[in-house]
Scaffold this active site. Structure first.
Site, PDB file in Angstrom:
ATOM      1  N   SER A  85       5.471   3.664  -1.693  1.00  0.00           N
ATOM      2  CA  SER A  85       6.637   4.055  -0.910  1.00  0.00           C
ATOM      3  C   SER A  85       6.779   5.576  -0.791  1.00  0.00           C
ATOM      4  O   SER A  85       7.613   6.049  -0.030  1.00  0.00           O
ATOM      5  CB  SER A  85       7.912   3.433  -1.490  1.00  0.00           C
ATOM      6  OG  SER A  85       7.901   3.463  -2.874  1.00  0.00           O
ATOM      7  N   HIS A 135       3.992  -0.257   4.112  1.00  0.00           N
ATOM      8  CA  HIS A 135       5.162  -0.109   3.254  1.00  0.00           C
ATOM      9  C   HIS A 135       6.199  -1.185   3.567  1.00  0.00           C
ATOM     10  O   HIS A 135       6.905  -1.108   4.567  1.00  0.00           O
ATOM     11  CB  HIS A 135       5.747   1.304   3.420  1.00  0.00           C
ATOM     12  CG  HIS A 135       6.962   1.528   2.588  1.00  0.00           C
ATOM     13  ND1 HIS A 135       8.046   2.250   3.017  1.00  0.00           N
ATOM     14  CD2 HIS A 135       7.283   1.085   1.347  1.00  0.00           C
ATOM     15  CE1 HIS A 135       8.967   2.244   2.070  1.00  0.00           C
ATOM     16  NE2 HIS A 135       8.525   1.545   1.058  1.00  0.00           N
TER      17      HIS A 135
END
Ligand code: 3HC
Length: 691
Positions: A407, A428
Site C-alpha cells: 500500500s 493495491h
C-alpha cells in the site's frame, strides 16, 4: 410498418413489435422518445394490431433516461408523456426485458400492461443514486403495482431486483422460458381480447403512515447527507393517497427541482468518472489470460483477495509459510465465502466446488508453476517482499504477471529484484478485499503494456473499480490519506479532540472519522509505516508524536481495547489516556489549545486532500483529476454526492482554493506547499476566471 433509425415497428400477424436500438444501453435520448411517440401513434391508428411487444436490440433493455441530456434544457417529447400515451393504448402491450431495465427504462416497462423478463435480467429505479428521483411515473406506478413498503425499499435504495425477486414482488408477470421473444408472444396471445390493465387507473395505495415513520430513520441514516432518497420518501408519503394525475404532477416538480441540484451534478460527474477510468495508455494492449491465481499470504488481505477471485470464478492457490498456516489460510478464506453464501452472493454448490478443489493452500512456492498471475499480500516490509519476489521469479512461468499488494512501498524496487521487471505491477486492494470495490493498478516505469492490461482485466473480472496509479509513497489514495491524516493530527495537537474531528468527518458525510478509522485498522500498522519512513522525513517538518506514544504503551486501537477511543464499554468513548497524552504533547510544544468549528476542521481536511491531489496530478501519478475522485469515493468513504475533492476544487475554482489554503497556511506553512495549484493558476494565465 415504419422505422425511425432508433425505434422500429413491424407487424407479425396482428402483433406489433416495437424495437428500440440505441447502443450501447438503449438510453432514452430525445430521438428515441420521438421515435417511440411516433410508433405509439402508428399503433393507436392501426386497427389491425391486436397487441404489441416492446423489446430492445443489443445487450440490454432500456437502461434509463439519457444521463448526458440532464445538464441541458429538457426537450420534448417528455418521457412521462410518451409513457402515458403508451399505457393508454387499448390493446395489450408487453415489455420484454433482457439485461437491465433501469430508471426510465423500468418506468417504460411499467407503462406497458405486462412485463416478461429473461431469467438473467434485472430491474430497478436507481435514480436516487444520481441525485434525482424517478421522473416518468415510477413513484406513482410502482406502489400501485407492488405496494408501498416494497416500493419505498426499491426507490429509496435504488437497488436492483433480479427476475426471481421481480416475479415474487409482482414487478414481472412471467419469466421467459426458452426464446425470449417467442415466450413473450405466447404470453401476449393469452391476453389478447381481455381488457387492458393500466396501473394509472388503480386506486392509490393509501399506505399506513407508520410505514413512512419506520422508513424515515434508516433512509436518512443511509443517505448521510444525500437529499434524493429523503425527497423520494417524502414524495411517496405525500402522494400515497393522491389521485394519479396529482401524484404525477408532484413527481415532475420534485424531479425537476433535483435535476439541476449540486448533488445531482456531482453524482452524474462521478458516474461518468467511473467509466473514464478504463481509458489508460495500455488500453489497446491484449490482456493475458488469467485462470489460475496465486496469492502469497493468508492474512486478512490475502484471504480477502482469494475470496474475491474465487467469487469471480478463478481458481486460487494460497501460499503460506508452513503447512499449519496454509490450512488456517484456507479455512479463513472459506469462512469469508460462507458469509457470501449467507448473503446470497454465492450458491452452495459453488461453495462446495471451491472447498473441494478450486481453492488450494500450500507451503510450497513450487505449486505456483501454473499460476497466470500471482498477488503477493505479505507483511508490509520491503525486504520481505523482495525475498518473495525472488522466489516467485524462480518458480512461476516467465509470462506470469507478478503483482504486489503493497500500500506504500516502491513497486519498482520490488520489480528490480526479479529478472522480469516488465511483468511486475502493483495491485493495491482495500480491506476487506472481497467487499471493497476499489483496486489501484500501480504501474512502475518498466512494466509492459500487456502486463498492465492484465492487471486491469483482472480488476474488472473481480468486479472492482480499477484505477491506474503511478509509483510514489502511497500511490493515489494512501498518499492523500497520509496528507489529511497529518492535517488531522495538527488539528488535534492545536486544540480539536479526536472525537470533535471525527464528528466533523461524519457530518461532512463520511461514514467514519479519521481517528476511528485508525483505531479500527490498527495503530500498530500506522506506527510501523511511520518508523519505515522516519529516515526519509524532513527534520524541519512538524511531527506529531501522539500515535507513536499510544503504540509505545501498547494501545493499538480496537484490537487492544483502546487507542484514541476506549472500547471497554458498550459504545466507544474518548480514551482518557489518549486525551492525557494529547494534553501533555501540547504542553511540551507550548501550544495553547484553541477551538475549531466543524466547518473549519473539514475545510482544512478538504484543502489538504485537494492540495495533495494537485501534486499527484502534476507528477502524473493519476491520469486524470476525476480518477482521484473515483479513488476517494470508492476507497475512503468520501461522500459520493459531493463528487470528490477534486470536483469540489473545480467548483470552488483554483483561485478561491488557494485563497483558503493561504488563510490556513499561517499555522503550518511547511505543510501546505501549494506549488501544483500555483502552477495550475499560472498556466491558466489571463483566461483564468471560473476555474
Ligand atoms: N445515459 C447515457 N449514457 C449511459 C447511460 C445512460 N443512462 N447508461 C450507460 N451509459 C453509457 C456509459 O457512460 C458508457 O459510455 P462509454 O462507453 O462512452 O463510457 C456506456 O453507456 C456503457 O455503460 P457501462 O460501461 O456502464 O456498461 P455496463 O455494461 O458495465 O453497465 C448499465 C450497463 C448497468 C446499464 C450501467 O451503464 C448503468 O448502470 N447505467 C445507468 C443506469 C441508470 O442509472 N439509469 C437511470 C437513469 S436516470 C432516469 O432514468 C431518470 C428517469 O426517471 C426519468
Amino acid at each position: 410498418m415504419m422505422t425511425t433509425s432508433l425505434v422500429s415497428l413491424r407487424q407479425d400477424d396482428g402483433i406489433a413489435v416495437i424495437t428500440i436500438d440505441n447502443p450501447p444501453v438503449n438510453a432514452l435520448s430525445q430521438a428515441v422518445r420521438q421515435g417511440l411517440a411516433e410508433t405509439i401513434e402508428a399503433i393507436a391508428a392501426d386497427n389491425t394490431v391486436r397487441g404489441a411487444i416492446l423489446i430492445c436490440a443489443g445487450k440490454t433493455f432500456v437502461a434509463g433516461a439519457d444521463i448526458r441530456e440532464f445538464g441541458k434544457p429538457p426537450a420534448a417529447p417528455m418521457l412521462r408523456d410518451v409513457i402515458t400515451r403508451l399505457e393508454a393504448l387499448d390493446r395489450p402491450v408487453v415489455a420484454v426485458i433482457h439485461g437491465t431495465a433501469l430508471g426510465g427504462g423500468f418506468e417504460l416497462a411499467l407503462g406497458c400492461h405486462y412485463r416478461v423478463m429473461d431469467k438473467d435480467a434485472v430491474v430497478g429505479l436507481p435514480e436516487v443514486t444520481l441525485g434525482i428521483i424517478p421522473g416518468a411515473g415510477g413513484t406513482q406506478r410502482l406502489p400501485r403495482l407492488i405496494g408501498m413498503a416494497a416500493s419505498i425499499d426499491m426507490i429509496t435504495s435504488g437497488r436492483r431486483a433480479d427476475a426471481r425477486e421481480a416475479l415474487k414482488l409482482g414487478m414481472a408477470d412471467a419469466i421467459a422460458q426458452g426464446d425470449l421473444l417467442m415466450s413473450a408472444k405466447n404470453f401476449l396471445a393469452a391476453k389478447i381480447g381481455s381488457p387492458v390493465r393500466r396501473l394509472s387507473e388503480r386506486p392509490p395505495t393509501a399506505a399506513a403512515s407508520a410505514i413512512f415513520a419506520e422508513a424515515g430513520k434508516p433512509v436518512a441514516a443511509r443517505a448521510r447527507g444525500q437529499i434524493s432518497p429523503v425527497r423520494a420518501l417524502d414524495l411517496l408519503e405525500e402522494t400515497a393517497s393522491s389521485n394519479f394525475a396529482h401524484g404525477m404532477a408532484r413527481e415532475a416538480e420534485v424531479f425537476t427541482g433535483l435535476r439541476n441540484s449540486d448533488q445531482a451534478r456531482a453524482l452524474r460527474y462521478i458516474f461518468f468518472a467511473e467509466r473514464e477510468i478504463s481509458k489508460i495508455p495500455e488500453a489497446d494492449a491484449k490482456p493475458r489470460i488469467v485462470a489460475q491465481l496465486g496469492v502469497i499470504g493468508g492474512g486478512l488481505m490475502g484471504t480477502g483477495i482469494a475470496a474475491a477471485a474465487l467469487l469471480a470464478g478463478l481458481d486460487v492457490t494460497l501460499v503460506e509459510r508452513d503447512a499449519a498456516s496454509a490450512d488456517l489460510a484456507k479455512s479463513r478464506a472459506l469462512g469469508l465465502l460462507k458469509g457470501s453464501v449467507e448473503r446470497g452472493k454465492l450458491a452452495q454448490t459453488d461453495y462446495d466446488a471451491i472447498a473441494a478443489s478450486r481453492l488450494r493452500s500450500t507451503a510450497s512456492y513450487a505449486e505456483l508453476s501454473s499460476a497466470d498471475l500471482v498477488i503477493e499480500a505479505a507483511f508490509e516490509d520491503i525486504a520481505v517482499k523482495q525475498a518473495i519476489f525472488r522466489e516467485l521469479d524462480k518458480v512461476t512461468k516467465p509470462q506470469a504477471v507478478l503483482a504486489t499488494n503493497t500500500s506504500y512501498l516502491d513497486v519498482g524496487a520490488i520489480a528490480a529484484t526479479t529478472a522480469r521487471p516488465e511483468n511486475v505491477i502493483g495491485l493495491h486492494f482495500f480491506s476487506p478485499a472481497h467487499i471493497m470495490k476499489l483496486v489501484e493498478v500501480v504501474v512502475p516505469p518498466e512494466a509492459q503494456a500487456d502486463a498492465v492490461a492484465t492487471g486491469f482485466a483482472l480488476g474488472r473480472k473481480l468486479g472492482k473499480i480499477t484505477v491506474r496509479a503511478g509509483v510514489c509513497d502511497g500511490f493515489i489514495g494512501n498518499r492523500i490519506l497520509s496528507a489529511y491524516r497529518k492535517q488531522a493530527e495538527y488539528l488535534m495537537e492545536d486544540g480539536a479532540s479526536p472525537a470533535e474531528i471525527d464528528a466533523a468527518f461524519r457530518s461532512f458525510g463520511l461514514p467514519m472519522g479519521v481517528f476511528e478509522m485508525q483505531d479500527m485498522a490498527g495503530l500498530d500498522i500506522i506506527w510501523a509505516n511511520r518508523k519505515a519512513l522516519a529516515t526519509r522525513r524532513d527534520p524541519s517538518e512538524r511531527y506529531v508524536r501522539i500515535v507513536d506514544i499510544l503504540c509505545e504503551r501498547g494501545h493499538f486501537g480496537r484490537k487492544t481495547g483502546s487507542g484514541y477511543y476506549n472500547y471497554a464499554g458498550k459504545a466507544p468513548v474518548p480514551d482518557e489516556e489518549a486525551l492525557a497524552i494529547i494534553a501533555q504533547e501540547r504542553r511540551r510544544k507550548g501550544i495553547v489549545p484553541r477551538h475549531f468549528t466543524a466547518d473549519e476542521i473539514m475545510d482544512r481536511i478538504l484543502l489538504a486532500m485537494i492540495n495533495e491531489g494537485s501534486h499527484i496530478l502534476d507528477e502524473g501519478i493519476a491520469l486524470r483529476s476525476s480518477d482521484i475522485d473515483v479513488v476517494m469515493v470508492n476507497g475512503y468513504g468520501f461522500p459520493r454526492w459531493r463528487g470528490g475533492p477534486m470536483f469540489m476544487a473545480d467548483q470552488m475554482g483554483t483561485r478561491e482554493t488557494l485563497r483558503r489554503i493561504e488563510a490556513h497556511a499561517t499555522d503550518d506553512a511547511f505543510f501546505w506547499k501549494p506549488s501544483a495549484l500555483l502552477k495550475r493558476l499560472s498556466e491558466m494565465g489571463s483566461s483564468f476566471g471560473t476555474h
